[in-house]
Design a protein around this motif. Structure first.
Motif: not given
Length: 70
Positions: A26, A29-32, A34, A40
């Motif tokens: 986690m 991972t580049d959550w921005h 996704i 969000a």
């Protein structure tokens, strides 16, 4: 139950390893890419509202089971 201490020790070790492994995936991972921060916040708001709605339309208390034969 015999051997429960061994079961607890091994379970704690196994769960710790699994949690650390998932967290390592986690954090890499580049959550921005996704989910944008705006989406969000809308997702969190939607989940909160869904939980409130579900709590109001259910008839039993939290954690309630139909068969109370324990």
């Amino acid at each position: 139950m015999r051997g429960w201490k061994t079961l607890v020790l091994n379970s704690v070790a196994g769960v710790t390893i699994l949690v650390l492994e998932v967290l390592s995936f986690m954090t890499s991972t580049d959550w921005h890419l996704i989910l944008s921060p705006e989406r969000a916040s809308l997702l969190v708001l939607g989940l909160g509202l869904a939980n409130i709605l579900l709590r109001h339309i259910t008839s039993g208390p939290t954690g309630w089971r139909k068969d109370q034969t324990r």
